[in-house]
Write an enzyme that holds these catalytic residues in place. Structure first.
Site, PDB file in Angstrom:
ATOM      1  CB  CYS A  59      -0.927  -0.007   1.215  1.00  0.00           C
ATOM      2  SG  CYS A  59      -2.308   1.145   1.064  1.00  0.00           S
ATOM      3  CG  ASP A  70      -3.871  -0.422  10.296  1.00  0.00           C
ATOM      4  OD1 ASP A  70      -2.881  -0.833  10.923  1.00  0.00           O
ATOM      5  OD2 ASP A  70      -3.814   0.492   9.457  1.00  0.00           O
TER       6      ASP A  70
END
Length: 227
Positions: free
Chosen positions: A14, A133
């Protein structure tokens, strides 16, 4: 030990901002790359940058667009301008908000000490994936910190993408502990925010593949022992 859901752990790199980093991600074996459309992030890209990056992307690599509490028209403008395979929402977006754009979506769930991940996940029916996360006050992901993987329930209503402080040194332990569908890394493969390091990408991908192979071998040995 949680039941293994897939034979191969997918890899998402990412925060891609440069065409050379995209090429390196593909060479290293990424299944997906993430483009950040959140201006405060050091990894944010403009529409022009995103178009350039998509022009460099080969077939069979998915592109995920990341947003944080963005105005719906902003998301719609990006979706209309670019061919994104998936949307990733990292803020306080509702299920209804995430589902309105006609593109598969995944919701990031911030995990703090004591979080009830199952209850959080239940709010996002229809998600193509759920990304876990690390929660940190004032930070919408990309903390570079690991959360307590023991908080992850054995089952979730959508495929699990594990993020939060992953790197080549801890991804084996993460996969063995959580058995995710995919792992997502940004800071752990960078030389500086927004600039990826090919050697770190390679090391991360190699660690994932080695872990998958070891788990497969262990499973075969266990099956042979029970015959």
């Amino acid at each position: 030990m949680k039941a293994r859901g897939v034979a191969r752990t997918r890899i998402k790199f990412c925060g891609i901002t440069r065409s050379e980093d995209l090429a390196s991600a593909v060479q290293a074996g990424a299944d997906a790359v993430g483009l950040v459309f959140h201006a405060p992030s050091p990894r944010a890209v403009s529409l022009e940058q995103a178009r350039e990056l998509l022009g460099c992307k080969p077939a069979w690599v998915s592109v995920v667009g990341l947003f944080v509490d963005a105005d719906a028209e902003r998301v719609r403008s990006v979706v209309n301008a670019l061919k994104l395979d998936c949307l990733q929402f990292h803020g306080g977006e509702t299920r209804e908000y995430c589902a309105q754009f006609g593109v598969p979506w995944m919701k990031a769930l911030p995990v703090a000490p004591g979080s009830n991940i199952g209850a959080l996940a239940g709010q996002y029916e229809g998600a193509s994936a759920l990304l876990l996360d690390t929660w940190k006050a004032g930070v919408a992901g990309g903390t570079g910190e690991v959360f307590d993987w023991r908080l992850v329930p054995g089952t979730l209503p959508a495929p699990l993408v594990l993020a939060g402080g992953l790197d080549a040194d801890n991804v084996e332990a993460a996969i063995r502990s959580v058995r995710p569908y995919a792992v997502d890394v940004s800071g752990g493969i960078e030389s500086s925010p927004g600039k990826k390091c090919f050697k770190r990408m390679q090391a991360f991908a190699s660690a994932v593949r080695a872990t998958d192979a070891a788990l497969e071998n262990e499973a075969e040995q266990q099956m042979a022992a029970t015959r």
